[in-house]
Write a protein that holds these residues in place. Sequence first.
Motif, PDB file in Angstrom:
ATOM      1  N   ASP A 189       2.873  28.204  -3.225  1.00 30.16           N
ATOM      2  CA  ASP A 189       3.760  29.137  -3.925  1.00 30.16           C
ATOM      3  C   ASP A 189       5.173  29.079  -3.361  1.00 30.16           C
ATOM      4  N   ARG A 190       5.308  28.818  -2.041  1.00 28.32           N
ATOM      5  CA  ARG A 190       6.634  28.711  -1.442  1.00 28.32           C
ATOM      6  C   ARG A 190       7.398  27.537  -2.023  1.00 28.32           C
ATOM      7  N   LYS A 191       6.712  26.421  -2.296  1.00 27.88           N
ATOM      8  CA  LYS A 191       7.361  25.276  -2.930  1.00 27.88           C
ATOM      9  C   LYS A 191       7.853  25.641  -4.320  1.00 27.88           C
ATOM     10  N   LEU A 192       7.072  26.445  -5.053  1.00 27.23           N
ATOM     11  CA  LEU A 192       7.498  26.875  -6.382  1.00 27.23           C
ATOM     12  C   LEU A 192       8.752  27.739  -6.303  1.00 27.23           C
ATOM     13  N   GLU A 193       8.775  28.671  -5.348  1.00 30.28           N
ATOM     14  CA  GLU A 193       9.961  29.520  -5.194  1.00 30.28           C
ATOM     15  C   GLU A 193      11.198  28.680  -4.878  1.00 30.28           C
ATOM     16  N   ASN A 194      11.046  27.689  -4.004  1.00 26.75           N
ATOM     17  CA  ASN A 194      12.182  26.821  -3.676  1.00 26.75           C
ATOM     18  C   ASN A 194      12.622  26.015  -4.885  1.00 26.75           C
ATOM     19  N   GLY A 195      11.645  25.530  -5.676  1.00 28.52           N
ATOM     20  CA  GLY A 195      11.984  24.756  -6.875  1.00 28.52           C
ATOM     21  C   GLY A 195      12.735  25.588  -7.891  1.00 28.52           C
ATOM     22  N   ILE A 196      12.318  26.854  -8.054  1.00 23.59           N
ATOM     23  CA  ILE A 196      13.017  27.745  -8.990  1.00 23.59           C
ATOM     24  C   ILE A 196      14.450  27.973  -8.532  1.00 23.59           C
ATOM     25  N   ALA A 197      14.625  28.183  -7.213  1.00 25.72           N
ATOM     26  CA  ALA A 197      15.976  28.393  -6.687  1.00 25.72           C
ATOM     27  C   ALA A 197      16.857  27.158  -6.898  1.00 25.72           C
ATOM     28  N   GLU A 198      16.288  25.968  -6.698  1.00 21.30           N
ATOM     29  CA  GLU A 198      17.060  24.735  -6.900  1.00 21.30           C
ATOM     30  C   GLU A 198      17.458  24.578  -8.364  1.00 21.30           C
ATOM     31  N   ALA A 199      16.547  24.903  -9.283  1.00 24.13           N
ATOM     32  CA  ALA A 199      16.857  24.777 -10.710  1.00 24.13           C
ATOM     33  C   ALA A 199      17.950  25.747 -11.135  1.00 24.13           C
ATOM     34  N   ILE A 200      17.907  26.957 -10.567  1.00 21.87           N
ATOM     35  CA  ILE A 200      18.954  27.942 -10.893  1.00 21.87           C
ATOM     36  C   ILE A 200      20.295  27.478 -10.359  1.00 21.87           C
ATOM     37  N   ASN A 201      20.329  26.983  -9.136  1.00 23.77           N
ATOM     38  CA  ASN A 201      21.587  26.545  -8.539  1.00 23.77           C
ATOM     39  C   ASN A 201      22.177  25.350  -9.270  1.00 23.77           C
ATOM     40  N   SER A 202      21.313  24.403  -9.646  1.00 23.19           N
ATOM     41  CA  SER A 202      21.811  23.204 -10.338  1.00 23.19           C
ATOM     42  C   SER A 202      21.962  23.393 -11.835  1.00 23.19           C
ATOM     43  N   LYS A 203      21.393  24.514 -12.366  1.00 22.42           N
ATOM     44  CA  LYS A 203      21.443  24.794 -13.806  1.00 22.42           C
ATOM     45  C   LYS A 203      20.884  23.638 -14.624  1.00 22.42           C
ATOM     46  N   GLY A 204      19.855  23.002 -14.084  1.00 18.61           N
ATOM     47  CA  GLY A 204      19.218  21.893 -14.768  1.00 18.61           C
ATOM     48  C   GLY A 204      17.805  21.701 -14.260  1.00 18.61           C
ATOM     49  N   PRO A 205      17.039  20.783 -14.861  1.00 16.79           N
ATOM     50  CA  PRO A 205      15.656  20.555 -14.444  1.00 16.79           C
ATOM     51  C   PRO A 205      15.590  20.078 -12.992  1.00 16.79           C
ATOM     52  N   TYR A 206      14.495  20.450 -12.332  1.00 15.20           N
ATOM     53  CA  TYR A 206      14.278  20.071 -10.944  1.00 15.20           C
ATOM     54  C   TYR A 206      12.837  19.606 -10.785  1.00 15.20           C
ATOM     55  N   SER A 207      12.657  18.423 -10.177  1.00 14.51           N
ATOM     56  CA  SER A 207      11.329  17.863  -9.942  1.00 14.51           C
ATOM     57  C   SER A 207      11.148  17.583  -8.457  1.00 14.51           C
ATOM     58  N   GLN A 208       9.902  17.746  -7.990  1.00 13.16           N
ATOM     59  CA  GLN A 208       9.618  17.538  -6.571  1.00 13.16           C
ATOM     60  C   GLN A 208       8.210  16.977  -6.416  1.00 13.16           C
ATOM     61  N   TYR A 209       8.079  16.079  -5.395  1.00 14.27           N
ATOM     62  CA  TYR A 209       6.770  15.504  -5.074  1.00 14.27           C
ATOM     63  C   TYR A 209       6.672  15.386  -3.570  1.00 14.27           C
TER      64      TYR A 209
END
Length: 485
Positions: free
Chosen positions: A112-132
């Motif tokens: 869940d922490r990875k999801l929270e970080n991904g949401i924050a990155e998407a908001i900051n970049s205002k675009g899609p964010y992918s992580q593996y």
Amino acid sequence: MFVIIIVVAAPIAGMIYSALFAPGIDSMLIEEKQQKLIQIGQRMDESIDDETAAAIKKTVMTRSPSDIDSLQLQLHDRMLKLSYQYRGVDIGYSVPTIEQTFSLLPPRWPYDRKLENGIAEAINSKGPYSQYFMDHMGGLLLHVRPVVRQNDIIALAWAREMIPPQYAQSRNVRRTIFVITMLGLLGGIIGTIIIIRNMVNSANIIKNGLVGIQKDFTYRLPSVSGEMGEIAQAINSMAEALEEKAKLEEQLQRSERLAALGQLVAGIAHEMRNPMAIVKATVQLMQKQYKDSSEMQQYLDVIKEQVDRQDKIVKELLDFSRPSKSLWEDISLVELLKSVITFTRPYMDQYHIELSEKYQIDLPLIIADGERLKQVFVNIIINAVQSMPKGGQLMISVYSDEQNVYASFADTGSGIADEDIENIFNPFYTTKYSGTGLGLAISHNIIAMHGGTIAVTRSKDGGSIFTVSIPIRRDDDAASNIDNR
């Protein structure tokens, strides 16, 4: 031989192929899964129609529980349809402004922490964010896509899929097998190279060590393993013997030079003392004769001051050349130092010197000439104070071991340069503008007569540390030599 090569080479070739090409295959599978998550994110974005967008905006405005429950039902229907098509993928929507996340799975899902970080990155970049990423539990593929309506991010659609632990384990096993196999093949070659290299290095160390010892007897060969180490140890023993011989020769030469210098100094001092005595007596007579003339008295005072100064220098010269007969007795070095500190304390207070004392309990007595040792300690203390004209700290310590008693004087002054340390105990060598260069030379002779040593080093703070060592039992031969002088 050909069969052996085939039997050995075939599995090695297979492992090399697996190690080189399997990661590429894994990357292709991961990329395929990542593209699937991107596709899911696009479909989740498209599933938010105007009605649902309006519901999200209303919920953000009101933040009422009933609106949140209504929004959850609308989003649940859309997520349920997609979950049937993409099994094994966790999907959901997040509305950060009301701190709400809507998902088909219960909270506290792994990563869940990875999801929270991904949401924050998407908001900051205002675009899609992918992580593996991979870890001991397997890994995670994550894609977060902002849901933008009228240039505003009203929600974030996300999709994530866990990678089973077997995937990471399989990859680690392949890497381990490859590494072990390659190490096994290279082990013999590397071992041979290391043995040959060690032998060559040991030979070079011994060769360079012999050259170093030839230039400097204090040089020692570093430790070498094996039979070469025994040779290096024998060479070091030989170097120690040569160093000791060189020190004895240097001490003998120094003694001869000092003896010759002492005779010369004694003759010069004697020739200077008689004329100075005549000048001093004449000045005293003129002071009585012209006692009513203040101007004449001023000139005579100047002459007398310079005569006294020269008389002091002559006395130091005579002390250096012909030390007085010693009086040997049992002495407590601590009590002797305390008496020296008593009459040097006003001098230290005058320069704002902070004195610290540290004495070992139950120190053994020494057989020494107390007055001569006082002369040494007074000289060291005065030098320490003069090196701290604006104040400082002086630490005096007394301690002992099985053979010697030590007195240490550590100051926080300006210190002594390395080039001066080598010559500081030589006669007439001084770093002071008005010094004669005899104080430490006389101190060195006094301590040597006691069979001890005096040395100076630089402290970590930049000051000087004078250390005097005196044997607990006086050397009888040295004592007889002193008594005979």
